[in-house]
Design a protein around this motif. Structure first.
Motif, short mmCIF file in Angstrom:
data_model
loop_
_atom_site.label_atom_id
_atom_site.label_comp_id
_atom_site.label_asym_id
_atom_site.label_seq_id
_atom_site.Cartn_x
_atom_site.Cartn_y
_atom_site.Cartn_z
N TRP A 206 0.86 -1.18 0.00
CA TRP A 206 0.00 0.00 0.00
C TRP A 206 0.91 1.24 0.00
O TRP A 206 1.80 1.35 0.85
N TYR B 43 6.30 -1.81 7.67
CA TYR B 43 5.55 -0.56 7.75
C TYR B 43 6.48 0.64 7.75
O TYR B 43 7.60 0.57 8.26
N ILE C 74 -1.52 -4.22 7.69
CA ILE C 74 -1.75 -4.80 6.36
C ILE C 74 -2.01 -6.28 6.52
O ILE C 74 -1.39 -6.96 7.36
N LEU D 17 -5.88 -2.84 4.23
CA LEU D 17 -5.11 -1.93 5.07
C LEU D 17 -6.07 -1.37 6.13
O LEU D 17 -6.94 -0.57 5.80
#
Length: 119
Positions: free
Chosen positions: A36, A60, A70, A81
């Motif tokens: 993401w 992250y 996630i 997410l």
């Protein structure tokens, strides 16, 4: 390549939560690492979170650690997410992307979904 469609964005107050979803087409979703990303106006696109193809490893950005999670469901061709304790600085367009298992580069992208956090 895989086709990706994000959903779940919207407007939320600071401290609130949203869950983004990214649905992938095709039968090889489970082979792709997924990420993401987000891009705020005037800023570069940044990787927010990533997950390995089997879901066994996640990473992250420091700015979201402890607030975002996630995850993926390979039976549903979907990556998620979960965003908690949202802050105005989390406002951005969020994109999901698939990582090529040949090159390691993210080379398939969704169209993006807007997340706006009001103070």
């Amino acid at each position: 390549q895989v086709q990706l469609v994000e959903s779940g964005g919207g407007l939320v107050q600071a401290g609130g939560s949203l869950r983004l979803s990214c649905l992938a087409s095709g039968r090889t979703f489970s082979r792709y690492g997924m990420g993401w990303f987000r891009q705020a106006p005037g800023k570069e696109r940044e990787l927010v979170a990533a997950i390995a193809s089997n879901g066994g490893r996640t990473s992250y950005a420091d700015s979201v650690k402890g607030r975002f999670t996630i995850s993926r469901d390979n039976t549903k061709n979907t990556v998620y997410l979960q965003m908690n304790s949202l802050r105005p600085e989390d406002t951005a367009v969020y994109y999901c992307a698939a990582q090529s298992f040949l090159t390691g580069n993210y080379n398939s992208w969704g169209q993006g979904t807007q997340v706006t956090v009001s103070s």
